[in-house]
Design a protein around this motif. Structure first.
Motif, PDB file in Angstrom:
ATOM      1  N   GLU A 125       0.687  -1.263   0.086  1.00  0.00           N
ATOM      2  CA  GLU A 125       0.117   0.003  -0.023  1.00  0.00           C
ATOM      3  C   GLU A 125       0.697   1.233  -0.055  1.00  0.00           C
ATOM      4  O   GLU A 125       0.368   2.078  -0.744  1.00  0.00           O
ATOM      5  N   TYR A 155       1.616   2.626  -3.609  1.00  0.00           N
ATOM      6  CA  TYR A 155       0.694   3.230  -4.131  1.00  0.00           C
ATOM      7  C   TYR A 155       0.434   4.465  -3.727  1.00  0.00           C
ATOM      8  O   TYR A 155       0.332   5.412  -4.822  1.00  0.00           O
ATOM      9  N   GLN A 156       0.637   4.755  -2.544  1.00  0.00           N
ATOM     10  CA  GLN A 156       0.494   6.023  -1.787  1.00  0.00           C
ATOM     11  C   GLN A 156       1.611   6.986  -2.348  1.00  0.00           C
ATOM     12  O   GLN A 156       1.313   8.297  -2.824  1.00  0.00           O
ATOM     13  N   GLN A 168      -0.967   6.011  -7.431  1.00  0.00           N
ATOM     14  CA  GLN A 168      -1.707   5.161  -7.990  1.00  0.00           C
ATOM     15  C   GLN A 168      -2.714   4.661  -7.365  1.00  0.00           C
ATOM     16  O   GLN A 168      -2.830   4.462  -5.924  1.00  0.00           O
ATOM     17  N   GLU A 169      -3.623   4.210  -8.195  1.00  0.00           N
ATOM     18  CA  GLU A 169      -4.740   3.514  -7.673  1.00  0.00           C
ATOM     19  C   GLU A 169      -4.423   1.981  -6.863  1.00  0.00           C
ATOM     20  O   GLU A 169      -3.860   1.229  -7.723  1.00  0.00           O
ATOM     21  N   PRO A 170      -5.064   1.880  -5.724  1.00  0.00           N
ATOM     22  CA  PRO A 170      -4.423   0.558  -5.223  1.00  0.00           C
ATOM     23  C   PRO A 170      -5.137  -0.632  -5.984  1.00  0.00           C
ATOM     24  O   PRO A 170      -6.180  -0.401  -6.498  1.00  0.00           O
ATOM     25  N   LYS A 178      -4.212  -2.076  -8.756  1.00  0.00           N
ATOM     26  CA  LYS A 178      -3.269  -2.395  -9.951  1.00  0.00           C
ATOM     27  C   LYS A 178      -1.854  -2.450 -10.013  1.00  0.00           C
ATOM     28  O   LYS A 178      -1.258  -2.258  -9.085  1.00  0.00           O
ATOM     29  N   LEU A 184       1.803  -2.474 -10.792  1.00  0.00           N
ATOM     30  CA  LEU A 184       3.159  -1.591 -11.377  1.00  0.00           C
ATOM     31  C   LEU A 184       4.152  -2.160 -11.795  1.00  0.00           C
ATOM     32  O   LEU A 184       4.361  -3.491 -11.638  1.00  0.00           O
ATOM     33  N   TRP A 195      10.189   1.049  -8.246  1.00  0.00           N
ATOM     34  CA  TRP A 195       8.826   0.799  -8.687  1.00  0.00           C
ATOM     35  C   TRP A 195       8.444   2.071  -9.526  1.00  0.00           C
ATOM     36  O   TRP A 195       8.618   3.392  -9.119  1.00  0.00           O
ATOM     37  N   PRO A 232       5.084   3.797 -12.217  1.00  0.00           N
ATOM     38  CA  PRO A 232       3.526   3.859 -12.596  1.00  0.00           C
ATOM     39  C   PRO A 232       4.016   2.969 -14.163  1.00  0.00           C
ATOM     40  O   PRO A 232       5.015   3.227 -14.733  1.00  0.00           O
TER      41      PRO A 232
END
Length: 263
Positions: free
Chosen positions: A113, A116-117, A121-123, A125, A127, A147, A149
């Motif tokens: 998580e 993503y923050q 980015q939308e949790p 999905k 990466l 990591w 996008p």
């Protein structure tokens, strides 16, 4: 219990409270502010209100924010960059060493998580994750877990990541500038995965650098965890007193912050 007063906008009271803490020295230059959650609980307001207060201070250059790391007190005595942001190959060249990489894996997967923050980015999905061993004169000195996008990850697919860098590809091939970064240094012991690729015993002390890099519009390009072998790499800080009045804390302005290599 909220410390706020009636008749004054909530976000203004929070920003004024933080500004007072900074001006009186309770919060010092480059010190981390209380988190959004802590401020929300203290004043019994929503995090939206807290973010508005922080945005006000950021606009005034009283604080600066690093996505995923928090908010920090600005050093307003200097309005120009004091350190240059370099990629791994540039660091090697500056040290008179030949840099290269070994790609361990390059794929799409689900992160935790926190990633993503940080990357906004939308949790849920996938990466792009890129794992590399970083070498100096052919010797492993660091291990990177990066990591990105998916959009940026796809731009790297046709390039040899053993001999070039993310910065170079994005800036020279796609005209996507990497403008700034936020760094956080920690100490961590090598787990089995990292130890294997750095050719060191499990549990050996490492210097962990968490790095977030941004492009135009403060858009995060990647989040990277770099594990440096502490027996091969140390960081050197150069400071100067300058002619300006020093803050009460006695802290000195940093002119240079760079790795030195023991090879």
């Amino acid at each position: 219990m909220s410390d706020l007063k009636k008749g004054i906008p909530l976000h203004k009271q929070i920003s004024d409270w933080l500004r007072d803490k900074i001006e009186t020295g309770s919060l010092k230059r480059n010190e981390k502010l209380p988190s959004e959650s802590q401020l929300s609980d203290k004043f019994d307001v929503s995090r939206v209100t807290v973010r508005r207060a922080l945005q006000t201070l950021e606009n005034e250059q009283v604080i600066y924010r690093c996505q995923g790391l928090g908010s920090f007190v600005s050093d307003q005595r200097s309005h120009h960059p004091i350190m240059e942001m370099r990629d791994f190959m540039e660091e090697m060249a500056a040290a008179g060493l030949e840099g290269s990489s070994e790609v361990v894996s390059f794929k799409q997967e689900i992160p935790n998580e926190k990633v993503y923050q940080i990357l906004e980015q939308e949790p849920g999905k996938k990466l792009t994750r890129l794992d590399r061993v970083r070498l100096a004169n052919g010797e492993p000195v660091a291990f990177d877990v990066t990591w990105l996008p998916v959009f940026y990850g796809q731009l790297l697919q046709d390039y040899d990541l053993a001999d070039t860098t993310i910065f170079k590809i994005l800036e020279e091939e796609y005209d996507i500038p990497v403008l700034r970064g936020c760094y956080r240094l920690e100490a961590e012991n090598a787990d089995k995965y990292v130890a294997k690729h750095l050719h060191i015993p499990v549990g050996q002390a490492l210097t962990l650098i968490n790095r977030i890099s941004y492009t135009v519009g403060d858009k995060p390009v990647y989040y990277q965890k770099r594990y440096y072998r502490s027996d091969k790499v140390t960081y050197q800080v150069q400071v100067s007193r300058g002619n300006e009045v020093q803050p009460p804390s006695g802290e000195l302005p940093v002119n240079e912050f760079r790795p030195t290599f023991n090879l």
